[in-house]
Structure formats: C-alpha cells, structure tokens
Scaffold this active site. Sequence first.
Site, PDB file in Angstrom:
ATOM      1  N   GLY A 109      -8.649 -40.889 -42.517  1.00  0.00           N
ATOM      2  CA  GLY A 109      -7.904 -42.129 -42.701  1.00  0.00           C
ATOM      3  C   GLY A 109      -7.003 -42.541 -41.553  1.00  0.00           C
ATOM      4  O   GLY A 109      -6.413 -43.626 -41.576  1.00  0.00           O
ATOM      5  N   PRO A 163     -11.413 -36.581 -40.200  1.00  0.00           N
ATOM      6  CA  PRO A 163     -11.249 -37.851 -39.484  1.00  0.00           C
ATOM      7  C   PRO A 163     -12.589 -38.419 -39.018  1.00  0.00           C
ATOM      8  O   PRO A 163     -13.493 -37.677 -38.646  1.00  0.00           O
ATOM      9  CB  PRO A 163     -10.411 -37.452 -38.267  1.00  0.00           C
ATOM     10  CG  PRO A 163     -10.807 -36.037 -37.995  1.00  0.00           C
ATOM     11  CD  PRO A 163     -11.119 -35.422 -39.337  1.00  0.00           C
ATOM     12  N   GLY A 164     -12.720 -39.708 -39.066  1.00  0.00           N
ATOM     13  CA  GLY A 164     -13.917 -40.367 -38.550  1.00  0.00           C
ATOM     14  C   GLY A 164     -13.510 -41.378 -37.489  1.00  0.00           C
ATOM     15  O   GLY A 164     -13.651 -41.176 -36.279  1.00  0.00           O
ATOM     16  N   ARG A 165     -12.881 -42.461 -37.982  1.00  0.00           N
ATOM     17  CA  ARG A 165     -12.504 -43.568 -37.107  1.00  0.00           C
ATOM     18  C   ARG A 165     -11.656 -43.129 -35.919  1.00  0.00           C
ATOM     19  O   ARG A 165     -11.857 -43.594 -34.796  1.00  0.00           O
ATOM     20  CB  ARG A 165     -11.719 -44.588 -37.935  1.00  0.00           C
ATOM     21  CG  ARG A 165     -11.506 -45.921 -37.253  1.00  0.00           C
ATOM     22  CD  ARG A 165     -10.519 -46.796 -38.046  1.00  0.00           C
ATOM     23  NE  ARG A 165     -10.764 -46.807 -39.450  1.00  0.00           N
ATOM     24  CZ  ARG A 165     -11.437 -47.759 -40.111  1.00  0.00           C
ATOM     25  NH1 ARG A 165     -11.910 -48.791 -39.467  1.00  0.00           N
ATOM     26  NH2 ARG A 165     -11.597 -47.677 -41.431  1.00  0.00           N
ATOM     27  N   ARG A 203     -18.197 -55.346 -40.242  1.00  0.00           N
ATOM     28  CA  ARG A 203     -16.780 -55.215 -40.607  1.00  0.00           C
ATOM     29  C   ARG A 203     -16.028 -56.549 -40.719  1.00  0.00           C
ATOM     30  O   ARG A 203     -15.305 -56.760 -41.677  1.00  0.00           O
ATOM     31  CB  ARG A 203     -16.033 -54.273 -39.644  1.00  0.00           C
ATOM     32  CG  ARG A 203     -16.586 -52.839 -39.613  1.00  0.00           C
ATOM     33  CD  ARG A 203     -15.648 -51.852 -38.951  1.00  0.00           C
ATOM     34  NE  ARG A 203     -14.507 -51.561 -39.786  1.00  0.00           N
ATOM     35  CZ  ARG A 203     -13.305 -52.006 -39.587  1.00  0.00           C
ATOM     36  NH1 ARG A 203     -13.029 -52.718 -38.521  1.00  0.00           N
ATOM     37  NH2 ARG A 203     -12.326 -51.720 -40.426  1.00  0.00           N
ATOM     38  N   TYR A 243     -14.842 -57.029 -44.482  1.00  0.00           N
ATOM     39  CA  TYR A 243     -13.438 -56.703 -44.741  1.00  0.00           C
ATOM     40  C   TYR A 243     -12.455 -57.709 -44.129  1.00  0.00           C
ATOM     41  O   TYR A 243     -11.252 -57.516 -44.208  1.00  0.00           O
ATOM     42  CB  TYR A 243     -13.082 -55.329 -44.154  1.00  0.00           C
ATOM     43  CG  TYR A 243     -14.037 -54.214 -44.480  1.00  0.00           C
ATOM     44  CD1 TYR A 243     -14.192 -53.774 -45.794  1.00  0.00           C
ATOM     45  CD2 TYR A 243     -14.769 -53.588 -43.481  1.00  0.00           C
ATOM     46  CE1 TYR A 243     -15.063 -52.737 -46.093  1.00  0.00           C
ATOM     47  CE2 TYR A 243     -15.639 -52.543 -43.770  1.00  0.00           C
ATOM     48  CZ  TYR A 243     -15.784 -52.132 -45.078  1.00  0.00           C
ATOM     49  OH  TYR A 243     -16.641 -51.109 -45.361  1.00  0.00           O
ATOM     50  N   CYS A 259     -27.879 -66.842 -40.942  1.00  0.00           N
ATOM     51  CA  CYS A 259     -27.659 -68.021 -41.795  1.00  0.00           C
ATOM     52  C   CYS A 259     -26.670 -67.730 -42.906  1.00  0.00           C
ATOM     53  O   CYS A 259     -27.024 -67.717 -44.088  1.00  0.00           O
ATOM     54  CB  CYS A 259     -28.993 -68.473 -42.357  1.00  0.00           C
ATOM     55  SG  CYS A 259     -30.168 -68.745 -41.038  1.00  0.00           S
ATOM     56  N   GLU A 260     -25.462 -67.442 -42.529  1.00  0.00           N
ATOM     57  CA  GLU A 260     -24.371 -67.200 -43.476  1.00  0.00           C
ATOM     58  C   GLU A 260     -23.082 -67.620 -42.789  1.00  0.00           C
ATOM     59  O   GLU A 260     -22.874 -67.293 -41.619  1.00  0.00           O
ATOM     60  CB  GLU A 260     -24.235 -65.699 -43.782  1.00  0.00           C
ATOM     61  CG  GLU A 260     -25.404 -65.108 -44.486  1.00  0.00           C
ATOM     62  CD  GLU A 260     -25.034 -64.469 -45.822  1.00  0.00           C
ATOM     63  OE1 GLU A 260     -23.953 -64.776 -46.380  1.00  0.00           O
ATOM     64  OE2 GLU A 260     -25.845 -63.685 -46.290  1.00  0.00           O
ATOM     65  N   TYR A 287     -18.021 -46.995 -38.158  1.00  0.00           N
ATOM     66  CA  TYR A 287     -18.463 -47.980 -39.154  1.00  0.00           C
ATOM     67  C   TYR A 287     -19.080 -49.216 -38.505  1.00  0.00           C
ATOM     68  O   TYR A 287     -18.933 -50.331 -38.996  1.00  0.00           O
ATOM     69  CB  TYR A 287     -17.307 -48.351 -40.107  1.00  0.00           C
ATOM     70  CG  TYR A 287     -16.638 -47.128 -40.684  1.00  0.00           C
ATOM     71  CD1 TYR A 287     -17.310 -46.334 -41.601  1.00  0.00           C
ATOM     72  CD2 TYR A 287     -15.363 -46.720 -40.271  1.00  0.00           C
ATOM     73  CE1 TYR A 287     -16.724 -45.178 -42.105  1.00  0.00           C
ATOM     74  CE2 TYR A 287     -14.773 -45.568 -40.769  1.00  0.00           C
ATOM     75  CZ  TYR A 287     -15.464 -44.800 -41.686  1.00  0.00           C
ATOM     76  OH  TYR A 287     -14.886 -43.658 -42.175  1.00  0.00           O
TER      77      TYR A 287
HETATM   78  N1  LLP Z   1     -13.059 -38.430 -46.056  1.00  0.00           N
HETATM   79  C1  LLP Z   1     -13.431 -39.173 -47.106  1.00  0.00           C
HETATM   80  C2  LLP Z   1     -13.542 -38.544 -48.418  1.00  0.00           C
HETATM   81  C3  LLP Z   1     -13.715 -40.546 -46.928  1.00  0.00           C
HETATM   82  O1  LLP Z   1     -14.066 -41.275 -47.970  1.00  0.00           O
HETATM   83  C4  LLP Z   1     -13.597 -41.122 -45.643  1.00  0.00           C
HETATM   84  C5  LLP Z   1     -13.912 -42.534 -45.415  1.00  0.00           C
HETATM   85  C6  LLP Z   1     -13.223 -40.294 -44.567  1.00  0.00           C
HETATM   86  C7  LLP Z   1     -12.963 -38.955 -44.810  1.00  0.00           C
HETATM   87  C8  LLP Z   1     -13.091 -40.798 -43.151  1.00  0.00           C
HETATM   88  O2  LLP Z   1     -12.087 -41.747 -43.031  1.00  0.00           O
HETATM   89  P1  LLP Z   1     -11.613 -42.277 -41.588  1.00  0.00           P
HETATM   90  O3  LLP Z   1     -10.906 -41.146 -40.873  1.00  0.00           O
HETATM   91  O4  LLP Z   1     -12.805 -42.718 -40.834  1.00  0.00           O
HETATM   92  O5  LLP Z   1     -10.703 -43.404 -41.907  1.00  0.00           O
HETATM   93  N2  LLP Z   1     -16.370 -48.895 -43.792  1.00  0.00           N
HETATM   94  C9  LLP Z   1     -14.919 -48.970 -43.782  1.00  0.00           C
HETATM   95  C10 LLP Z   1     -14.276 -47.610 -43.907  1.00  0.00           C
HETATM   96  C11 LLP Z   1     -14.724 -46.841 -45.125  1.00  0.00           C
HETATM   97  C12 LLP Z   1     -14.137 -45.460 -45.182  1.00  0.00           C
HETATM   98  C13 LLP Z   1     -14.784 -44.647 -46.230  1.00  0.00           C
HETATM   99  N3  LLP Z   1     -14.309 -43.324 -46.352  1.00  0.00           N
HETATM  100  C14 LLP Z   1     -14.487 -49.694 -42.525  1.00  0.00           C
HETATM  101  O6  LLP Z   1     -15.343 -50.141 -41.751  1.00  0.00           O
HETATM  102  O7  LLP Z   1     -13.286 -49.859 -42.282  1.00  0.00           O
END
Ligand code: LLP
Length: 404
Positions: free
Chosen positions: A233, A269-271, A307, A311, A338-339, A367
């Site tokens: 997150g 972490p992802g983002r 995105r 969102y 076409c949106e 993402y």
């Molecule tokens: N762990 C769990 C259980 C999660 O559901 C998520 C993301 C993460 C870790 C990784 O979160 P991050 O560090 O990347 O914030 N598609 C959306 C974001 C959806 C996130 C879903 N869960 C966007 O483009 O903003």
Amino acid sequence: MKYKKGHLYIEKVSADRIARQFGTPSYVYSYNKIKNNIINFKKNFKSINPLICFSVKSNSNLKILSLVNKFGLGADVVSKGELLKALKAKIKPEKIVFSGVGKTIDELKFAVSKKILLINAESENEIIEIEKIAKKNKKKINIGIRFNPDTDAKTLNKISTGKKGNKFGLTTKNFLELIKKYKNSRFVNIICLSVHIGSQITSNAPYNNMIRAVNKIIQLSKYNFKFIDLGGGMGIQYEKSSNKLNYLKYNKIINSFLKRNNSKIIFEPGRSIVGDAGYLISKITYIKKTNSKNFVIIDAAMNDLIRPALYGAKHRIIPSKLSRKKISKKHEFVGPICETTDKFLTVNRYQKINQKDIIIICDVGAYGMVLSSNYNLRPKPAEILVNKNSAKIITKRQNLNKII
Ligand code: LLP
C-alpha cells in the site's frame, strides 16, 4: 528520467529512440530505478529486517520478477498464474505468500504442493478446505489469517480494502473466534496475522491506526504469531506536489510495535517498487482543435492503461522533446477507443506539440500492463527494459493476427 539538450532520456536511452526502434505504444521500465527503489525500501526498513514479498499483481512481467528476485525479494501472489510465474522467475517457495478472498481448491492444492511459506486465509470456509487438503496429504499446513482492522486508508475509495464493509479479511469477533477454534488444529498451523488496508497510501496516520488495531487484536487473542504480514500500500508521488509516505516514520511505528510483539514482519509492496519505474511511450496520432480545447489523440488507450478511466487516476504526460513555445489552451489527452472515459489527462496549458510527436505517460510501472486488455480488438503493447544504454524487449507487442 531526465532531459538532455531538450530530449527526454530514460537512463541513457532517448524516448524517441525507443519509439523508433520498438514502436508505440510501448511500456518501458528502468532497471536502475527498480533496483534503487528496492535498495531504498530495504534501507528504510533495515532495523526491522522484514521479509519483503513483491506484490506480483502490480507487475507480473517475468523479467521484472527475475529482477526483483535478484535483489532479494520474495513474492505475494493471488492466483495460480501468479504463483507459477513467481516460481518460473526462480523466487523461492519459502519466500512466497498467497493472498486473496477466493482461492479455489485447485489453487490451494497447488500452493500446498509447492510448499510456499504460507497461505493467508480470509474465511472459515477457506480454512476448512485447507484442513481437508492437509488431512489428505497427511501434513500440517502453515496459514495466516487476514484481519480486517476497520481502518480508513485515506486513499481512493476504489482501492481501499481495510474498512468493515469491504470483502477482505475478518472482523475482530470472527478473527478471535477462528483463532480459538483452530489454534490447536492438527491440520493447520496458524503462523501469521495479515492485514492490508489499501493502496496508494501517502500519509502515516492510516498505518498508525492499522498497527494500533493489530496490536489490540493480538492482545485479545493471546496468541503468538510468528509472522505479522502488514501488506503493501505504500504510495508514490504521481504529482510532484503530492504527499509522500515517510518510510522511516512507518519503520519507527513498527519498531515500537515489535517491542511488545516478538514476530517477523512481512511486507507486500507492489507500487512502491515498480510504479515510478515505468513509462508508457505513445505517439500523437492527431490533434483536433476546437474552440474550447485541443484534443490530443494519442495511440495509447484505456485498454493499455486503464487507471485514469477506472479510478480517475492522474498520470503526468510529458513530451519527448522540449519546446519553449507554450500554448495557453486546454489540452485533453485522449485515446482512440470509442468511450468517453478513454481520456488520460486534461491540462490548461501545454508546450507546442505536433502530430507524430512522442509523449510519455509517467509512473505506470504498477497496475499498467497487468490491467491491459484487448478491448476494441487492440493488441497489447510491447514491454521494454532499459539498463543504462541498453534497451531490450521483454515482451513482444501482441500479434494482431493471433488475437483475431
Ligand atoms: N497485498 C495485498 C493483499 C493487496 O491486495 C495489494 C494490492 C498489495 C499487497 C499491493 O499493494 P501496493 O503496494 O501495490 O499498493 N489497481 C489499483 C490498485 C489495486 C491494489 C490491489 N491490492 C490501482 O491501479 O491503483
């Protein structure tokens, strides 16, 4: 990424060269940015020595996963597909956690057969299925239980996961009941408490509240969790002026939590690892001038990057070549789909740009490609990895013949 003599470079490769060589639209990732993000993340959380499991859902490119593995991270997966890919990238099973509210029995069986670190269960039904698999395999399976701390992540509503009304995790009452019921199970070994309150979190307060709730439920449960999985997150700065999460402060909060609880921390972490290391390079197809604004119609669309449409997310759009000439008129960057929602960004003023110019949509490493589709029967873009002055294709552009 910076401008040199008015031309934009990603590491030592110009955006124009990438567009010429690989075509547009293309996703481009900076190897060294990802590397530095990982180093920085590790440095800030050094004192708690966490297990960092990269959230594969944010970017599941095999090369990126191999890179993340090379720099010592594990993986957080949410499907059999992601688990297979993490393993293919040689991420060790003992560094993999499996999350998600709806893992199928086939997925659970597969995860068990691969001996991953743990499965984060989100309902009693799921625990019952895991017990059945354990019984059949005559072994005890390590699980975590996801807690819903009812914490406001103060982020976009659509990417919040830690409030009572969300489908994720278990409320305090249910969580405590399950701990009581399964703590002496012969088939599951509860080794982890997991939480994840949302994505793109840019202030420390929500994490503070989350930790407080976690602390409270641990005391109520009187249970000793070997691992506390705090999810991911961590937000990034999509706009230079936006708030930035203070890692060191978060580290401090966790440090004082650990003084009372003897557990190993897991992060997912992802983002924050890949978000600002990705760029979508696109070419201007047409510029349609109207009285009120100029529509800048580019060759990337919502099928490539959803995105903004999904969102209302804002990604900076910058030109590959700087011009001193500024035009004080609204510019609306749109795709060809076409949106009406196939729109990336509206700005009040922009430098002079022309048909066929290259523009770069920033911060799309997370993402981005993973959420792309073939809507309007458009092939998915290529993916390129830049490392200093080398630029290599890591996913070919989808072949149109194959998709039709
Ligand atoms: N762990 C769990 C259980 C999660 O559901 C998520 C993301 C993460 C870790 C990784 O979160 P991050 O560090 O990347 O914030 N598609 C959306 C974001 C959806 C996130 C879903 N869960 C966007 O483009 O903003």
